[in-house]
Design a protein around this motif. Structure first.
Motif, mmCIF file in Angstrom:
data_model
loop_
_atom_site.group_PDB
_atom_site.id
_atom_site.type_symbol
_atom_site.label_atom_id
_atom_site.label_comp_id
_atom_site.label_asym_id
_atom_site.label_seq_id
_atom_site.Cartn_x
_atom_site.Cartn_y
_atom_site.Cartn_z
ATOM 1 N N GLN B 53 31.196 5.014 51.210
ATOM 2 C CA GLN B 53 31.062 5.096 49.744
ATOM 3 C C GLN B 53 30.708 6.515 49.292
ATOM 4 O OE1 GLN B 53 28.209 2.093 48.606
ATOM 5 N NE2 GLN B 53 29.810 0.545 48.448
ATOM 6 N N GLU B 160 41.677 8.244 44.345
ATOM 7 C CA GLU B 160 41.173 7.758 43.061
ATOM 8 C C GLU B 160 39.884 8.507 42.670
ATOM 9 O OE1 GLU B 160 39.420 3.619 41.219
ATOM 10 O OE2 GLU B 160 40.317 3.618 43.198
ATOM 11 N N VAL B 162 36.351 9.135 40.552
ATOM 12 C CA VAL B 162 35.258 8.335 39.995
ATOM 13 C C VAL B 162 35.036 8.769 38.552
ATOM 14 C CG1 VAL B 162 32.837 7.718 40.231
ATOM 15 C CG2 VAL B 162 34.217 8.133 42.257
ATOM 16 N N LEU B 164 33.555 7.741 34.393
ATOM 17 C CA LEU B 164 32.457 7.066 33.694
ATOM 18 C C LEU B 164 32.743 5.568 33.577
ATOM 19 C CD1 LEU B 164 29.807 7.736 32.190
ATOM 20 C CD2 LEU B 164 31.131 7.827 30.100
ATOM 21 N N SER B 166 34.687 3.774 35.532
ATOM 22 C CA SER B 166 34.656 3.103 36.839
ATOM 23 C C SER B 166 33.241 2.872 37.326
ATOM 24 C CB SER B 166 35.444 3.914 37.863
ATOM 25 O OG SER B 166 34.857 5.178 38.009
ATOM 26 N N LEU B 167 32.320 3.698 36.897
ATOM 27 C CA LEU B 167 30.922 3.488 37.293
ATOM 28 C C LEU B 167 30.210 2.510 36.355
ATOM 29 C CD1 LEU B 167 29.468 6.859 38.559
ATOM 30 C CD2 LEU B 167 29.441 4.684 39.732
ATOM 31 N N ALA B 170 27.829 3.943 32.881
ATOM 32 C CA ALA B 170 26.415 4.151 33.213
ATOM 33 C C ALA B 170 25.697 4.957 32.135
ATOM 34 C CB ALA B 170 26.329 4.898 34.532
ATOM 35 N N GLN B 174 19.686 3.264 33.386
ATOM 36 C CA GLN B 174 20.263 1.951 33.621
ATOM 37 C C GLN B 174 19.889 1.436 35.021
ATOM 38 O OE1 GLN B 174 24.394 1.868 32.805
ATOM 39 N NE2 GLN B 174 24.710 -0.192 33.586
ATOM 40 N N PHE B 176 19.988 -0.075 38.677
ATOM 41 C CA PHE B 176 20.941 0.084 39.763
ATOM 42 C C PHE B 176 20.767 -1.046 40.769
ATOM 43 C CE2 PHE B 176 20.721 4.369 38.165
ATOM 44 C CZ PHE B 176 22.011 4.812 38.302
#
Lengths: 201, 380
Positions: B53, B160, B162, B164, B166-167, B170, B174, B176
């Motif tokens: 990841q 691909e 990353v 805003l 796709s996360l 956030a 916030q 997690f």
């Protein structure tokens, strides 16, 4: 919610900084500055759950799972060949193996693709052989060779053929440890004999 | 170190206790070694490129500390060398020679350290674990290896980006996903008392050979015991939390030091008992009274032992005491940080852990009887 964790404290890093493309990110918990490289796998499934595996009884003429006869066999183990359901299958690189084989291969087998742990007896023998030399500056452990040298000899001979590290390497560590231990034992035996027969006089 | 074996290609590390890192066809092989001076065991961790990841790299302050320590050593040995050089005599010449060797050895270590460059910590994260890649210790070499792993991961995962969206849109603060990690250490009253007590106990223990008197020894023993008991309680109460590295080192170091002190005290007890027993046998006639005289005599002898009785061994007292002082000072900054954080409030700390977020639900295949009447098979 996917989390990228701080390299120092393992706490989640602030997502707003992550997506802003800032190179260095400051952890709000420990204050450490880290630079993460993020991959698409982070977005794939941030909260993995156990797979939902409904019981699918095999139809007439279909193969049943060897371990769970109530389930339909969908795969065969590449190692032992039994037919298994998805529940009992594990993907290991290119292979599909049943969980029992996986456990066996990881714990007992010498197959380098599966082994999970090894004891490095050659390093242990070398350390035991070197112990009196390493501890010499401490002075108080001058007697340690009486224990470590025979232990190194026994371990070295006992584990002469035991697998060494996964990364192939020769026996020089083992041989050096055995030689050192042999010299120490020989020295102690000579000293005792010299006392016994009065050679020192 | 081999550069390749079977399907693996060398990336970083060696055969020492740091382990090594190998590039496989579809996975990364991390050989995690364990041991002291030599690696006595190896644990093999295989991480699919498709499941990586993040890889997180951070520069550490170890580089500066090591450089400072080695520089001080060179300076000290150099000063001693210079002072010995100005004296005459065979002993001074020999001493100067030894000092010169030390200076050269440490200077070479310092140069190697400086050439290798800044230190770093690298952590690789998957959905189920965060692994510290121990072979990657130097920033420069780590960056090259990370570039290679990144290339492989992108090859297996695609390019691909990353974003805003796709996360999950956030926002600052916030919540997690907290699974698999411990919460940071909260303020602990036990440790707030234990660490200063450890400092006092260490200083008092170091002063033992200089200060005679039974009262001093009794107070020192009590303070030392109280510090370690409170520390034990504090550690037990904080086992669910992530302790800062320096605090961990301070606690475990002081516990090891405590055992060293106990071993040294035992040795002293034996010496004292031999000396006092011999004295008591010579001077006391009443056999019934002998035991009491000996026991109190040993304690008084130990309490009043100074450089005269202990000679060079007195420095062990001083050294062990100063070690406790060092560990206490090492733990202080982390403790004050927790105090500051607790004063700052909840805004900066992550959300508290809830039982449901601590442990992921386990995968438990049902226990089923086997086909041929054998005992039930439990996959776990």
């Amino acid at each position: 919610m996917a989390a990228v964790r701080c390299a120092f404290c393992n706490q989640p890093l602030p997502a707003d900084q992550l997506v802003s493309g800032a190179g260095m990110i400051r952890c709000r918990v420990c204050g450490g500055r880290t630079q993460p490289s993020i991959f698409p796998a982070l977005l794939a499934d941030s909260a993995p759950k156990p797979p939902t595996l409904p019981e699918e009884p095999p139809a007439e003429g279909e193969a049943a799972c060897f371990y769970s006869p109530a389930r339909r066999a969908t795969k065969s183990c590449h190692h032992c060949g039994v037919l298994i359901s998805d529940l009992w299958a594990a993907q290991w690189g290119q292979d599909t193996v049943c969980l029992k084989c996986l456990d066996h291969l990881r714990e007992k087998s010498k197959d380098t693709r599966f082994g999970s742990k090894r004891t490095l007896w050659d390093n242990m023998v070398l350390a035991l052989g070197l112990a009196p030399i390493i501890t010499l500056p401490l002075l108080v452990f001058y007697w340690i060779g009486i224990i470590t040298a025979p232990a190194a000899l026994i371990l070295g001979l006992w584990h002469w053929n035991s697998p060494r590290s996964l990364v192939p390497r020769g026996r020089w560590r083992l041989i050096t440890g055995l030689l050192l231990a042999f010299l120490q034992v020989a020295g102690v035996v000579t000293f005792i004999l010299s006392l016994w027969f009065g050679w020192l006089d | 170190m081999k550069k390749a074996f079977e399907d693996y290609r060398y990336l970083a590390g060696g055969s020492g206790v740091s382990g090594s890192l190998w590039e496989g066809p579809d996975h990364l092989l991390f050989i995690d070694a364990g041991g002291f001076l030599f690696a006595y065991s190896e644990t093999y961790k295989r991480i699919d490129y498709a499941k990586v990841q993040t890889i997180n790299i951070a520069r550490t302050s170890t580089f500066g500390w090591i450089a400072a320590a080695l520089s001080i050593l060179v300076l000290l040995a150099g000063l001693i060398f210079a002072s010995l050089l100005s004296r005459s005599g065979a002993a001074a010449t020999t001493g100067a020679g030894v000092c010169l060797l030390v200076v050269l050895f440490v200077a070479i270590l310092l140069i190697i350290h400086l050439v290798k460059g800044p230190t770093c910590v690298v952590k690789l994260q998957t959905a189920v674990q965060v692994v510290r890649l121990k072979p990657l210790k130097r920033l420069r070499s780590a960056q090259a290896v990370i570039a290679r792993i990144t290339e492989l991961c992108r090859l297996h995962q695609g390019q691909e980006a990353v974003t805003l969206e796709s996360l999950g849109q956030a926002r600052p603060g916030q919540a997690f996903d907290q699974r698999g990690i411990k919460a940071p250490m909260p303020r602990s009253v036990w440790l707030m008392i234990a660490v200063p007590l450890l400092l006092v106990a260490g200083a008092m223990f170091a002063g033992e050979p200089f200060v005679a008197g039974t009262a001093y020894t009794v107070v020192d023993l009590l303070v030392c015991l109280a510090a370690h008991i409170l520390m034990g309680i504090g550690l037990a109460r904080l086992s669910r939390y992530e302790l800062p590295g320096t605090l961990k080192t301070a606690f475990w170091g002081s516990i090891v030091n405590f055992f060293l002190i106990a071993i040294f005290a035992y040795g002293l007890l034996i010496t004292g008992s031999m000396m006092v027993a011999a004295d008591a046998v010579r001077n006391v006639r009443a056999v019934d009274d002998l035991g009491m005289k000996v026991n109190t005599g040993i304690f008084f002898w130990m309490a009043n032992a100074s450089f005269k009785e202990l000679s060079g061994f007195a420095w062990i007292f001083v050294g062990l005491g100063l070690l406790d002082v060092f560990f206490a000072l090492l733990g202080m900054p982390a403790l004050t940080q927790t105090l500051r954080q607790s004063k700052a409030g909840e805004g900066t700390s992550p959300p508290p852990l809830t039982p449901s977020s601590l442990v992921p639900p386990p995968i438990t295949p049902p226990v089923t009887p086997s086909t041929d009447g054998e005992p039930p098979v439990d996959p776990s």
